[in-house]
Design a protein around this motif. Structure first.
Motif, PDB file in Angstrom:
ATOM      1  N   ASP A 169      -7.432 -16.701  -4.598  1.00  0.00           N
ATOM      2  CA  ASP A 169      -6.652 -17.715  -3.637  1.00  0.00           C
ATOM      3  C   ASP A 169      -5.745 -16.993  -2.613  1.00  0.00           C
ATOM      4  O   ASP A 169      -5.279 -15.773  -2.841  1.00  0.00           O
ATOM      5  CB  ASP A 169      -6.054 -19.022  -4.587  1.00  0.00           C
ATOM      6  CG  ASP A 169      -5.290 -18.375  -5.388  1.00  0.00           C
ATOM      7  OD1 ASP A 169      -4.769 -17.412  -5.532  1.00  0.00           O
ATOM      8  OD2 ASP A 169      -4.921 -19.478  -6.205  1.00  0.00           O
ATOM      9  N   MET A 170      -4.954 -17.985  -1.941  1.00  0.00           N
ATOM     10  CA  MET A 170      -3.813 -17.567  -1.260  1.00  0.00           C
ATOM     11  C   MET A 170      -2.812 -16.585  -1.858  1.00  0.00           C
ATOM     12  O   MET A 170      -2.183 -15.521  -1.642  1.00  0.00           O
ATOM     13  CB  MET A 170      -3.259 -18.618  -0.332  1.00  0.00           C
ATOM     14  CG  MET A 170      -2.138 -18.057   0.686  1.00  0.00           C
ATOM     15  SD  MET A 170      -2.929 -16.952   2.002  1.00  0.00           S
ATOM     16  CE  MET A 170      -3.787 -17.911   2.634  1.00  0.00           C
ATOM     17  N   GLU A 171      -2.244 -17.183  -3.086  1.00  0.00           N
ATOM     18  CA  GLU A 171      -1.347 -16.305  -3.890  1.00  0.00           C
ATOM     19  C   GLU A 171      -1.664 -15.015  -4.191  1.00  0.00           C
ATOM     20  O   GLU A 171      -0.984 -13.976  -4.126  1.00  0.00           O
ATOM     21  CB  GLU A 171      -0.786 -17.261  -4.993  1.00  0.00           C
ATOM     22  CG  GLU A 171       0.094 -16.511  -6.109  1.00  0.00           C
ATOM     23  CD  GLU A 171       0.456 -17.447  -7.377  1.00  0.00           C
ATOM     24  OE1 GLU A 171       1.568 -17.527  -7.538  1.00  0.00           O
ATOM     25  OE2 GLU A 171      -0.572 -17.864  -8.044  1.00  0.00           O
ATOM     26  N   THR A 174      -2.193 -12.618  -1.286  1.00  0.00           N
ATOM     27  CA  THR A 174      -0.815 -12.292  -0.954  1.00  0.00           C
ATOM     28  C   THR A 174      -0.207 -11.089  -1.938  1.00  0.00           C
ATOM     29  O   THR A 174       0.296 -10.042  -1.325  1.00  0.00           O
ATOM     30  CB  THR A 174       0.149 -13.328  -1.010  1.00  0.00           C
ATOM     31  OG1 THR A 174      -0.266 -14.336   0.129  1.00  0.00           O
ATOM     32  CG2 THR A 174       1.592 -12.699  -0.397  1.00  0.00           C
ATOM     33  N   ASN A 175      -0.241 -11.242  -3.122  1.00  0.00           N
ATOM     34  CA  ASN A 175       0.118 -10.285  -4.015  1.00  0.00           C
ATOM     35  C   ASN A 175      -0.575  -9.111  -3.720  1.00  0.00           C
ATOM     36  O   ASN A 175      -0.362  -8.023  -3.657  1.00  0.00           O
ATOM     37  CB  ASN A 175      -0.157 -10.600  -5.676  1.00  0.00           C
ATOM     38  CG  ASN A 175       1.149 -12.009  -5.728  1.00  0.00           C
ATOM     39  OD1 ASN A 175       1.913 -11.989  -5.048  1.00  0.00           O
ATOM     40  ND2 ASN A 175       0.556 -12.619  -6.728  1.00  0.00           N
ATOM     41  N   HIS A 176      -1.969  -9.123  -3.823  1.00  0.00           N
ATOM     42  CA  HIS A 176      -2.836  -7.961  -3.433  1.00  0.00           C
ATOM     43  C   HIS A 176      -2.584  -7.175  -1.958  1.00  0.00           C
ATOM     44  O   HIS A 176      -2.447  -5.870  -2.099  1.00  0.00           O
ATOM     45  CB  HIS A 176      -4.093  -8.366  -3.454  1.00  0.00           C
ATOM     46  CG  HIS A 176      -5.260  -7.144  -3.462  1.00  0.00           C
ATOM     47  ND1 HIS A 176      -6.386  -7.092  -2.675  1.00  0.00           N
ATOM     48  CD2 HIS A 176      -5.322  -6.076  -4.268  1.00  0.00           C
ATOM     49  CE1 HIS A 176      -7.074  -5.947  -2.558  1.00  0.00           C
ATOM     50  NE2 HIS A 176      -6.227  -5.324  -3.594  1.00  0.00           N
ATOM     51  N   ASN A 229      -4.587 -14.535  -9.792  1.00  0.00           N
ATOM     52  CA  ASN A 229      -3.804 -15.515 -10.838  1.00  0.00           C
ATOM     53  C   ASN A 229      -4.716 -16.353 -11.866  1.00  0.00           C
ATOM     54  O   ASN A 229      -5.811 -16.084 -11.931  1.00  0.00           O
ATOM     55  CB  ASN A 229      -2.844 -16.474  -9.925  1.00  0.00           C
ATOM     56  CG  ASN A 229      -3.677 -17.445  -9.125  1.00  0.00           C
ATOM     57  OD1 ASN A 229      -4.990 -17.551  -9.274  1.00  0.00           O
ATOM     58  ND2 ASN A 229      -3.007 -17.835  -8.185  1.00  0.00           N
ATOM     59  N   ASP A 230      -4.234 -16.994 -12.509  1.00  0.00           N
ATOM     60  CA  ASP A 230      -4.793 -17.709 -13.679  1.00  0.00           C
ATOM     61  C   ASP A 230      -5.950 -18.582 -13.130  1.00  0.00           C
ATOM     62  O   ASP A 230      -7.156 -18.403 -13.595  1.00  0.00           O
ATOM     63  CB  ASP A 230      -4.032 -18.637 -14.430  1.00  0.00           C
ATOM     64  CG  ASP A 230      -3.144 -17.626 -15.498  1.00  0.00           C
ATOM     65  OD1 ASP A 230      -3.694 -16.649 -15.554  1.00  0.00           O
ATOM     66  OD2 ASP A 230      -2.183 -18.161 -16.093  1.00  0.00           O
TER      67      ASP A 230
END
Length: 426
Positions: A169-171, A174-176, A229-230
């Motif tokens: 997803d977006m989060e 963004t982290n990647h 993420n989870d």
């Protein structure tokens, strides 16, 4: 000077067109089985649709689109892919308000990209694709991949490989993204000019670069799977669990990113492992694009789909030495001997066609022997001979070409007679 087709395009001649018709009919049958309804969108759209829908940083938008200005000063583009057009139509016609959801659509049509022509890659190509809009259920991701595989299996292909990945997803993305920038920045000057631009705007595209694919930094690039993420990780596990339940084999490739900006969560490709298929092994690809409907002015709506190239599908059939069961015969051929018999033959030709019998006749004033040769070339099952004697007697001679048997039949009974004979041979 002879005018030829533009570079990167090709004529589909009648013999080849029969293969296209057969394949397209099979794909349409499959769409009906999966309950996907056909939609037809324009060949050209507003350029902004693809800039926003496909993504400004993609090679498609930056290098490959056929864009022109019409007489009204509007910027239009020949569609390079099908999803953006289908989603535009979905939003424009408010299909999100239909009582039955998700909205399941399929399409056929030519697409256009200014690419370097090679085997399996042309500047005009035909895609079959599907889109399922309105559901965020991992089960429909599995359905779409099963549908994609069935498109090839229903035609007999076996050397297939399903490769998938999660883009998160977006989060997660963004982290990647930040991790990719940190990873590739020390090597920026070693990358091609395109990747140097992509590094800041969309570093995920760097992983998809053909020029830098052998750069050592590619091998050690951060994997998106380590940044899920989870929610994204659980979603991906559910998708795989459904594929496992269906008994569908797959492999996970963390470097699979696809070439379009709208993908998130599930991304997949189907490869051909057939010997001699060529350097371009990808048969089709697709994935989830939650957020695209909102980008094009609609309400928050998840979506997933895939598209395949008919040209590459036919190449895969050829690579696996598969022959399509195409009927190459004619029900009946009329041989007319003389002016008055020809007039009667024209009438009879019309009546037979109205009865659903596939029939043809000579229009080159050939002799009887040459007309029979034409019937042989067309693999006609029956030949009807009408001469002066037959016409005066109110009958025709019918020859069964396979057995050589001949019989005289009344002219006014020939239509039901041939209907019966052709049905018996089915």
């Amino acid at each position: 000077m002879m005018i030829k087709v533009p570079r990167g395009t090709e004529d589909i001649l009648p013999e080849q067109a029969k293969k296209w018709q057969y394949v397209e009919a099979k794909l349409q049958e499959l769409a009906n089985v999966y309950n996907y309804q056909e939609i037809r969108t324009p060949v050209f759209e507003s350029t902004e649709l693809f800039q926003r829908g496909v993504g400004d940083t993609t090679d498609i938008v930056q290098k490959e689109m056929y864009t022109f200005t019409d007489r009204g000063g509007r910027s239009l583009t020949l569609r390079p892919e099908g999803t953006a057009s289908v989603v535009r139509s979905y939003v424009q016609h408010k299909m999100f308000g239909l009582p039955q959801q998700p909205t399941k659509l399929c399409y056929f049509g030519p697409m256009f990209r200014y690419e370097r022509p090679q085997k399996g890659r042309t500047r005009q190509f035909v895609q079959f694709g599907i889109e399922a809009l309105g559901s965020a259920d991992p089960a429909i991701d599995a359905e779409v991949m099963a549908f994609a595989l069935d498109c090839y299996k229903t035609l007999g292909l076996k050397s297939l490989r399903l490769v998938l990945n999660s883009l998160g997803d977006m989060e997660s993305r963004t982290n990647h993204r930040n991790a990719l920038i940190d990873h590739f920045s020390p090597h920026k000057d070693e990358l091609c000019s395109d990747c140097q631009n992509r590094l800041e705007k969309n570093p995920l595209r760097v992983l998809d670069c053909k020029k830098d694919k052998d750069h050592p930094a590619m091998e050690s690039a951060p994997s998106i799977l380590d940044y899920l993420n989870d929610y994204s990780r659980q979603y991906f596990e559910q998708v795989k669990a459904y594929l496992d339940k269906m008994g569908i084999d797959y492999e996970v490739d963390a470097n699979l990113v696809r070439g379009l900006d709208y993908y998130n969560h599930t991304a997949f490709e189907i490869m051909s492992d057939a010997e001699g298929f060529g350097a371009i092994t990808t048969l089709s690809g697709g994935g989830r694009y939650n957020g695209l409907v909102e980008e094009l002015g609609g309400p928050e709506t998840p979506g997933i789909g895939f598209a395949l190239s008919i040209e590459r599908l036919l190449l895969a059939l050829e690579a696996e030495n598969l022959t399509l069961p195409i009927e190459e015969s004619l029900d009946c051929y009329l041989v007319a001997l003389g002016d008055e018999p020809k007039q009667e033959a024209v009438r009879l030709l019309y009546d037979l066609r109205n009865a659903g019998i596939q029939v043809d006749m000579d229009y080159m004033d050939k002799k009887m022997k040459a007309q029979f040769k034409a019937a042989d070339r067309l693999k006609s099952r029956f030949v009807i001979v009408i001469g002066e004697d037959e016409l005066n007697a109110g009958k025709v001679t019918v020859k069964h070409m396979e057995t050589g048997e001949q019989s005289d039949q009344p002219i006014d009974e020939i239509v039901p007679y041939l209907q019966k004979m052709t049905r018996e041979g089915e």
